[in-house]
Scaffold this motif. Structure first.
Motif: not given
Ligand SMILES: [Zn+2]
Lengths: 193, 170
Positions: A36-42, A55-67, A80-87
């Protein structure tokens, strides 16, 4: 049609029950952070920003893991979450983002310095870093969409359907962006012509 | 114009081949006969693979802090905002009684647990500042081509909705 980020960071198609892999955030980070870091960095070109978004990506994934429903892979879901965070970052901080992204970019030579010493000869390291830098420089000339799709296809080896899911774009659009990306990078690498 | 260009793999066929898609018979025949094109295909693959290896070495080397503390503190708060460490033993019964609603809570994440974009603390003032910034940036970028915002479809979103609602804290 773009999905709106406020509706949900997680696509409807990804919702069902919790899977055990998601219950331990540090284990989740251990498994997927590098990718994920490599993807966001590039994608964004800025180290500090990439670390924050990851970091936000993993916190959101964890907090939303029920979904998470398990009908796409965990990595696709994370991208997907990382893309949304970049947006989201572009939306709220786009001016700064625009300017800063190129300023703290890391080059491939620096990246290559992290290759394990025992496994790589100095010659191989230099060659790899030269080749990698050529692709990285070529990638910087791509549009944001072409670049992120190129990374997902060629570095993450995701198929077109997965990329479509992770980026919220139709498969045909993904294909078009990828064709342009490959053609552009081919030219930059100095192809047969 | 370079006439030899058309004699080698055309752009679309090269891209299709690199993407793992099928290529037409003519392109396939050319590829099997042309050392130059095969070398180009190989070089492209090796170069991309080099970036793959090198960039992964970098990202795997980046230190990461444990996020467990950050998430566990949020869960503890949700169990009982006023609960102190000393009250844990006493509260066992309460926890058992609340187990079912808690499980429901986790299965159906609230707005708080759902991955909401903007924090609840974001003030109206900040929203107004952001809106001003967005408008200023929109003006600035209006003459540029293909900004990342346009590519992410954010311009469309901004055009569809009033900006205040767009930025309102969830
Ligand atoms: Zn050829």
């Amino acid at each position: 049609m773009q999905t709106t980020i406020d509706a949900s960071m997680i696509p409807l198609s990804c919702r069902v029950s919790i899977i055990s892999e998601l219950d331990d955030i540090d284990a989740l980070v251990g498994l997927y952070r590098g990718r994920v870091l490599r993807y966001v960095m590039l994608s964004v070109g800025d180290q500090d920003l990439a670390e924050t978004i990851t970091q936000d990506c993993f916190l959101k994934a964890y907090n939303g893991r029920a979904s998470f429903r398990g009908d796409c892979s965990v990595s696709t879901w994370l991208f997907t979450i990382a893309n949304n965070l970049i947006r989201d970052h572009l939306r709220t901080k786009k001016f700064q983002f625009w300017r800063k992204a190129k300023a703290t970019a890391i080059d491939a030579t620096e990246m290559a310095s992290f290759l394990p010493n025992g496994e790589t000869s100095p010659e191989a390291r230099i060659l790899a870093s030269e080749r990698a830098e050529q692709v990285k420089v070529a990638m910087e000339k791509l549009s944001v969409n072409q670049r992120r799709m190129f990374i997902l296809r060629f570095l993450e080896e995701m198929d077109l359907a997965e990329i479509a899911q992770a980026t919220g774009m139709p498969v045909n659009t993904v294909k078009t962006h990828l064709h342009r990306a490959v053609t552009s990078i081919r030219k930059e690498l100095g192809g047969t012509r | 114009m370079n006439s030899s260009r058309t004699q080698h793999l055309p752009e679309d066929q090269f891209a299709s081949y690199m993407m793992g898609d099928a290529i037409n018979a003519e392109a396939a025949a050319h590829l099997s006969a042309c050392d130059q094109c095969r070398a180009e295909v190989e070089r492209f693959g090796v170069s991309v693979q080099s970036l793959n290896v090198v960039s992964m070495a970098w990202s795997e080397s980046r230190p990461s802090n444990s996020l467990r503390l950050r998430t566990s503190s949020r869960v503890a708060w949700r169990l009982h905002p006023g609960m102190t460490v000393a009250s844990w033993g006493f509260a066992t019964g309460v926890l058992l009684m609340s187990a079912i609603p808690l499980a429901r809570h986790l299965q159906h994440p609230s707005r708080e647990t759902a991955p909401v974009v903007l924090s609840a603390q974001e003030s109206q003032k900040q929203i107004e500042q952001d809106n001003q910034l967005l408008m200023a940036v929109d003006r600035e970028l209006s003459t540029q081509v293909a900004s990342p915002e346009q590519e992410y479809g954010l311009d469309n979103e901004l055009a569809r909705k009033p900006k205040n609602r767009e930025l309102k804290a969830q």
